[in-house]
Design a protein around this motif. Structure first.
Motif, PDB file in Angstrom:
ATOM      1  N   ARG A 112       0.814  -1.216   0.000  1.00  0.00           N
ATOM      2  CA  ARG A 112       0.000   0.000   0.000  1.00  0.00           C
ATOM      3  C   ARG A 112       0.847   1.265   0.000  1.00  0.00           C
ATOM      4  O   ARG A 112       0.339   2.357  -0.181  1.00  0.00           O
ATOM      5  N   THR A 113       2.139   1.107   0.253  1.00  0.00           N
ATOM      6  CA  THR A 113       3.037   2.262   0.203  1.00  0.00           C
ATOM      7  C   THR A 113       3.708   2.361  -1.171  1.00  0.00           C
ATOM      8  O   THR A 113       3.873   3.460  -1.703  1.00  0.00           O
ATOM      9  N   THR A 114       4.060   1.204  -1.734  1.00  0.00           N
ATOM     10  CA  THR A 114       4.755   1.218  -3.040  1.00  0.00           C
ATOM     11  C   THR A 114       3.924   1.920  -4.113  1.00  0.00           C
ATOM     12  O   THR A 114       4.473   2.493  -5.047  1.00  0.00           O
ATOM     13  N   VAL A 115       2.598   1.877  -3.972  1.00  0.00           N
ATOM     14  CA  VAL A 115       1.740   2.535  -4.975  1.00  0.00           C
ATOM     15  C   VAL A 115       1.920   4.042  -5.009  1.00  0.00           C
ATOM     16  O   VAL A 115       1.523   4.676  -5.979  1.00  0.00           O
ATOM     17  N   ASN A 116       2.470   4.621  -3.931  1.00  0.00           N
ATOM     18  CA  ASN A 116       2.466   6.079  -3.817  1.00  0.00           C
ATOM     19  C   ASN A 116       3.874   6.673  -3.981  1.00  0.00           C
ATOM     20  O   ASN A 116       4.697   6.606  -3.072  1.00  0.00           O
ATOM     21  N   PRO A 117       4.162   7.261  -5.135  1.00  0.00           N
ATOM     22  CA  PRO A 117       5.513   7.789  -5.386  1.00  0.00           C
ATOM     23  C   PRO A 117       5.946   8.841  -4.364  1.00  0.00           C
ATOM     24  O   PRO A 117       7.131   8.925  -4.027  1.00  0.00           O
TER      25      PRO A 117
ATOM     26  N   ASN B  49      -1.710  -2.759  -7.057  1.00  0.00           N
ATOM     27  CA  ASN B  49      -2.263  -2.874  -8.414  1.00  0.00           C
ATOM     28  C   ASN B  49      -1.176  -3.395  -9.367  1.00  0.00           C
ATOM     29  O   ASN B  49       0.008  -3.120  -9.159  1.00  0.00           O
ATOM     30  N   PRO B  50      -1.579  -4.134 -10.400  1.00  0.00           N
ATOM     31  CA  PRO B  50      -0.576  -4.763 -11.264  1.00  0.00           C
ATOM     32  C   PRO B  50       0.110  -3.777 -12.199  1.00  0.00           C
ATOM     33  O   PRO B  50      -0.212  -3.694 -13.375  1.00  0.00           O
ATOM     34  N   ASP B  51       1.050  -3.013 -11.670  1.00  0.00           N
ATOM     35  CA  ASP B  51       1.727  -1.992 -12.462  1.00  0.00           C
ATOM     36  C   ASP B  51       3.239  -2.157 -12.288  1.00  0.00           C
ATOM     37  O   ASP B  51       3.818  -1.721 -11.290  1.00  0.00           O
TER      38      ASP B  51
ATOM     39  N   ARG C 110       3.916 -10.254  -3.864  1.00  0.00           N
ATOM     40  CA  ARG C 110       2.860 -10.662  -2.935  1.00  0.00           C
ATOM     41  C   ARG C 110       1.499 -10.702  -3.601  1.00  0.00           C
ATOM     42  O   ARG C 110       0.479 -10.854  -2.956  1.00  0.00           O
ATOM     43  N   GLY C 111       1.480 -10.576  -4.936  1.00  0.00           N
ATOM     44  CA  GLY C 111       0.217 -10.677  -5.661  1.00  0.00           C
ATOM     45  C   GLY C 111      -0.482  -9.340  -5.765  1.00  0.00           C
ATOM     46  O   GLY C 111      -0.105  -8.364  -5.102  1.00  0.00           O
ATOM     47  N   PHE C 112      -1.513  -9.321  -6.635  1.00  0.00           N
ATOM     48  CA  PHE C 112      -2.146  -8.060  -7.011  1.00  0.00           C
ATOM     49  C   PHE C 112      -3.634  -8.101  -6.730  1.00  0.00           C
ATOM     50  O   PHE C 112      -4.298  -9.115  -6.940  1.00  0.00           O
ATOM     51  N   SER C 113      -4.123  -6.971  -6.303  1.00  0.00           N
ATOM     52  CA  SER C 113      -5.511  -6.890  -5.903  1.00  0.00           C
ATOM     53  C   SER C 113      -6.420  -6.890  -7.134  1.00  0.00           C
ATOM     54  O   SER C 113      -6.043  -6.429  -8.207  1.00  0.00           O
ATOM     55  N   SER C 114      -7.603  -7.476  -6.989  1.00  0.00           N
ATOM     56  CA  SER C 114      -8.560  -7.419  -8.092  1.00  0.00           C
ATOM     57  C   SER C 114      -9.969  -7.400  -7.514  1.00  0.00           C
ATOM     58  O   SER C 114     -10.191  -7.786  -6.382  1.00  0.00           O
ATOM     59  N   TYR C 115     -10.889  -6.951  -8.334  1.00  0.00           N
ATOM     60  CA  TYR C 115     -12.262  -6.826  -7.908  1.00  0.00           C
ATOM     61  C   TYR C 115     -12.891  -8.211  -7.831  1.00  0.00           C
ATOM     62  O   TYR C 115     -12.565  -9.094  -8.597  1.00  0.00           O
ATOM     63  N   ASP C 116     -13.804  -8.408  -6.899  1.00  0.00           N
ATOM     64  CA  ASP C 116     -14.570  -9.652  -6.801  1.00  0.00           C
ATOM     65  C   ASP C 116     -13.776 -10.760  -6.112  1.00  0.00           C
ATOM     66  O   ASP C 116     -12.561 -10.702  -5.981  1.00  0.00           O
ATOM     67  N   ARG C 117     -14.515 -11.788  -5.724  1.00  0.00           N
ATOM     68  CA  ARG C 117     -13.914 -12.890  -4.975  1.00  0.00           C
ATOM     69  C   ARG C 117     -13.118 -13.794  -5.916  1.00  0.00           C
ATOM     70  O   ARG C 117     -13.509 -14.035  -7.040  1.00  0.00           O
TER      71      ARG C 117
END
Ligand code: PEP
Ligand code: MN
Length: 354
Positions: free
Chosen positions: A109-114, A138-140, A164-171
């Motif tokens: 959650r920190t790596t996403v924020n430059p 997110n997968p970036d 550690r894998g990437f978040s996605s919508y839905d189960r």
């Protein structure tokens, strides 16, 4: 940008796989020390524990903060293990460095924020501490590489990453999608950076840790970071995904570590990607079926028929066109969607008969 990297040098040999383990969160002095001793006795040399915990919702356990740092120091003193924790702000860095924490990681959650990564990089300037950078949630890939570059520009050369894998919508089957193609591409772009897999957060479930760990090893990853707790069921965070130290030890014993030339065999890499995609296809079909059942319920409540020929023809036509655009045979697309549609209709009929 050309990176200047040095080996992580976390253990005497840095032999593959590099193993890091410990609880999700440092909950109490007793929990930290009991877990650390159990892990150390089973041969783990690097202890992890979250002191500051980023949580999706407020009100969950957010870590003890600085109060937990002396427990980490005690782990070092009593077991000789190296200790690692997550940092998200320059204040965390300062406190962790002062407490002699050996390894820091930057959370997803920190790596996403430059901005946040740059602040961390600035606060680390002049130190030689090893830093592990988790993938952004997110997968970036570019964002992930951007974080590596920011740290490296600040003079940090002992760098590693954690997949550690990437978040996605839905189960989904996995808590976070592995998307192995992303770390594989990272390896191609930056061959010298060690990649450590985190099957705990990826799987989100105890029983997925072994297969994910094996997969990571087969892909030639350098290490594993696995959550382990002396009493996992009563953990204050991530209870479902933590192993007892003895289960961890058994799991590690069952892993087959093949040599890298064999494991990075192109065909093996490609097959892994196919397996990953098939898995995504199944999850998407399951999602489609759930929505079909909701539609079925609506049709039932509004006294509508199940099959709507007009809608069906339009749908097939649209899919054929899209297939064509993407270079997939039209007849093949028609066949797949007629099977999928048939199954949806069958489900809705069954629903009516219930
Ligand atoms: C963790 O490792 O405890 C953690 C919070 O991980 P992530 O940043 O991958 O969610
Ligand atoms: Mn966790």
């Amino acid at each position: 940008m050309q990176l200047q990297l040095k080996p992580l040098n976390l253990t005497a040999t840095d032999r593959r796989p590099l193993l890091i383990s410990g609880p999700c969160s440092a909950e109490s002095e007793e929990q930290v020390l009991t877990t650390a001793h159990m892990l150390s006795d089973s041969g783990i040399n690097i202890f992890r524990a979250g002191v500051w915990k980023p949580r999706t919702k407020p009100g969950c356990f957010e870590g003890h903060g600085e109060k937990a740092l002396p427990w980490m120091q005690q782990v070092k003193a009593e077991t000789g293990m190296k200790v690692a924790t997550e940092v998200a702000t320059p204040q965390h860095v300062e406190a962790a460095l002062k407490a002699g924490i050996d390894i820091l990681w930057i959370g997803a959650r920190t790596t996403v924020n430059p901005f946040a990564v740059q602040e961390l990089a600035d606060s680390l300037r002049g130190t030689d501490i090893p830093i592990l950078i988790k993938n952004p949630i997110n997968p970036d890939l570019e964002l992930w590489i951007g974080a590596i570059e920011r740290l490296n520009r600040a003079g940090i050369q002992r760098l590693g990453v954690i997949h550690r894998g990437f978040s996605s919508y839905d189960r989904k089957l996995y808590r976070y999608q592995p998307m192995w193609q992303i770390p594989i591409e990272l390896r191609r772009r930056i061959p010298d950076i060690p990649i450590i897999c985190d099957p705990s957060h990826m799987g989100g479930r105890r029983d997925l840790i072994a297969p994910l760990s094996q997969q990571a090893m087969d892909l030639g990853m350098d290490g594993l970071i696995i959550e382990s707790h002396c009493d996992p069921d009563n953990a204050w965070s991530d209870a479902a995904q933590q192993l007892t130290p003895s289960d961890l030890s058994a799991m590690l014993g069952s892993l087959i570590i093949r040599n890298e030339t064999q494991s990075t065999d192109l065909i093996a890499l490609l097959r892994r990607q196919i397996d990953d995609i098939d898995n995504q296809i199944i999850e998407i079909i399951a999602r489609r079926m759930r929505i079909c059942r909701e539609i079925g319920q609506y049709k039932l409540e509004h006294d509508m028929t199940i099959f709507h020929p007009q809608r069906y023809s339009e749908m097939i036509e649209r899919h054929e066109q899209q297939g064509d655009t993407l270079g997939v045979d039209k007849d093949f697309i028609r066949e797949i969607f007629s099977i999928i549609h048939h199954e949806s209709v069958r489900e809705q009929i069954e629903q009516r008969n219930e």
